[in-house]
Design an enzyme around this catalytic site. Structure first.
Site, PDB file in Angstrom:
ATOM      1  N   HIS A 261       6.384 -10.854   0.966  1.00  0.00           N
ATOM      2  CA  HIS A 261       6.110 -11.581   2.200  1.00  0.00           C
ATOM      3  C   HIS A 261       5.409 -10.718   3.251  1.00  0.00           C
ATOM      4  CE1 HIS A 261       6.625 -15.319   4.321  1.00  0.00           C
ATOM      5  NE2 HIS A 261       6.811 -14.618   5.422  1.00  0.00           N
ATOM      6  N   HIS A 298      14.848 -13.791  10.560  1.00  0.00           N
ATOM      7  CA  HIS A 298      14.397 -12.687  11.403  1.00  0.00           C
ATOM      8  C   HIS A 298      14.855 -12.857  12.849  1.00  0.00           C
ATOM      9  CE1 HIS A 298      11.161 -15.624  10.821  1.00  0.00           C
ATOM     10  NE2 HIS A 298      10.690 -15.344  12.004  1.00  0.00           N
ATOM     11  N   GLU A 305       9.306 -17.157  20.151  1.00  0.00           N
ATOM     12  CA  GLU A 305       8.355 -17.561  19.114  1.00  0.00           C
ATOM     13  C   GLU A 305       8.200 -19.079  19.138  1.00  0.00           C
ATOM     14  OE1 GLU A 305       9.054 -15.771  15.139  1.00  0.00           O
ATOM     15  OE2 GLU A 305       8.800 -17.815  14.429  1.00  0.00           O
ATOM     16  N   TYR A 314       5.369 -28.060   6.054  1.00  0.00           N
ATOM     17  CA  TYR A 314       5.852 -26.742   6.403  1.00  0.00           C
ATOM     18  C   TYR A 314       7.134 -26.451   5.626  1.00  0.00           C
ATOM     19  CZ  TYR A 314       5.037 -22.586   8.940  1.00  0.00           C
ATOM     20  OH  TYR A 314       4.707 -21.291   9.221  1.00  0.00           O
ATOM     21  N   HIS A 336      16.478 -16.564  13.546  1.00  0.00           N
ATOM     22  CA  HIS A 336      16.091 -17.815  12.887  1.00  0.00           C
ATOM     23  C   HIS A 336      15.545 -17.533  11.495  1.00  0.00           C
ATOM     24  CE1 HIS A 336      12.202 -16.628  14.585  1.00  0.00           C
ATOM     25  NE2 HIS A 336      11.638 -17.368  13.662  1.00  0.00           N
TER      26      HIS A 336
HETATM   27 FE   LIG Z   1       9.738 -16.909  12.923  1.00  0.00          FE
END
Ligand SMILES: [Fe+2]
Length: 389
Positions: A261, A298, A305, A314, A336
């Site tokens: 990632h 994270h 954000e 998504y 989150h």
């Molecule tokens: Fe994020």
């Protein structure tokens, strides 16, 4: 702005006599940022750009900002915000979020805006749908779905929709441009940049208007003022320099991918004062044999954000109620990550068909009236599946 551009007629030498066919001098204007120490353009006007005949204070009716308190992850449905058929892209933008560095608004515009300029900072539009002509003193820009439009501080413009146009609008207290790490010392895009000069569009010819006693709404550092100009401000017969409005389409962003990632900075597209803008585009996903393609949980320790979901599916947010037009706000202080089951479900995926625009701010985002009008109140509990006791 990244590179030099020249439009219309200009004299061979700067700051020298340049006359109309009738023999009168054109009025030269330097548009320069950061006090003559950064990018600039030289514009040649038919009339004096200083000739105002009136100045009137205009009330700023954006409503209050409210702190994100209690601190919660939040989700919003901009698709549910209501706008009149005669809404315009300047006076009818509704404020979703804001702080001292940036104001984030949204508008669905169906009517031409008044002439306007923001003297307090650059503006950035993201066109979520529809199309429009952005008329500026530098010339016109035709913009449509997926376009980012960067309008430099103090550029006089108006937005003329073709039908309707949906715009996310960022108003910065400073300047917006490509990330500095993608630019050479002289401002050229470097080879590792996800876009470059060929992907940018700018004005191509002068735009001349007619009329006397023409109003221009000005957002400045103390509020809003309406000037009346003796002559139409679109009277520039030519200009050159490195400061002008420009357009970049999100489909021209080349995603940076990896075996495992890749972190959010690979998606960065712009930087502004104390915030960044990132583009999440359809892309091949992580191809290590044991890769988990959706993000890890994270804690975005120093930033709030904000994600605006504009096309596709998504994957990480399945089951959260988020759809096209939704925005999620994941603030600093809340860890989150993908919705329950999304990590397992993503294993084996080779491609994500998703497009999102992310704004990360380094100061907390406060909530505006439009956010309060379209919030999904259950979002915070979607990871646990349980509401408050
Ligand atoms: Fe994020």
């Amino acid at each position: 702005m990244p590179f030099y551009r020249r439009v219309g007629e200009i004299p061979a030498k700067r700051h020298t006599q340049f006359r109309s066919p009738q023999g009168s001098l054109y009025a030269e204007e330097l548009m320069g940022v950061e006090g003559f120490s950064a990018d600039s353009a030289l514009l040649y006007h038919r009339n004096l750009p200083t000739a105002i005949v009136n100045a009137v204070a205009v009330p700023d009716e954006r409503g209050e900002l409210r702190a994100n308190h209690p601190l919660k992850p939040r989700s919003y449905r901009t698709q549910d915000l209501k706008f009149g058929a005669d809404a315009d892209a300047v006076t009818d933008r509704r404020r979703l979020f804001g702080n001292a560095d940036v104001t984030i608004g949204f508008v669905v515009a169906g009517a031409a805006s008044p002439l306007y300029r923001n003297a307090a900072g650059d503006e950035l539009f993201y066109v979520q749908g529809g199309s429009a002509t952005v008329e500026t003193i530098y010339g016109a820009l035709e913009v449509g779905d997926g376009d980012y439009v960067v309008i430099p501080t103090s550029c006089t413009y108006r937005v003329v929709p073709n039908g309707t146009v949906r715009l996310l609008v960022l108003e910065a207290r400073g300047h917006i441009g490509p990330p500095k790490r993608y630019l050479s010392a002289r401002g050229q895009f470097l080879e590792h940049a996800p876009y470059c000069e060929r992907d940018l569009r700018g004005p191509t010819e002068p735009l001349l208007g007619d009329g006397e006693d023409v109003d221009v709404l000005v957002r400045h550092r103390a509020g809003l003022t309406r000037y009346t100009y003796a002559h139409h401000p679109f009277d520039v017969v030519g200009w050159d320099g490195c400061l002008y409005p420009w357009v970049f389409n999100i489909d021209d962003f080349e995603p940076i991918t990896g075996r495992v990632h890749q972190p959010p900075p690979v998606h960065q597209t712009f930087e502004g004062p104390n915030f960044v803008v990132c583009s999440f585009c359809p892309r091949k996903v992580d191809y290590h044999p044991l890769a988990i393609p959706v993000p890890y949980n994270h804690a975005n320790v120093d930033s709030d954000e904000l994600m605006f979901y504009v096309r596709g599916n998504y994957e990480a947010r399945k089951g959260s109620g988020i759809g096209i037009g939704s925005m999620s706000l994941h603030p600093s202080g809340f860890t989150h990550g993908p919705q329950p089951g999304a990590a397992e479900a993503s294993i084996g995926a080779e491609f994500f068909d998703e497009t999102a625009v992310m704004v990360d701010t380094f100061a907390p985002l406060e909530l505006g009236e439009a956010a309060e009008a379209c919030e999904d109140p259950g979002y915070a509990w979607t990871w646990s599946g349980r509401g408050p006791a």
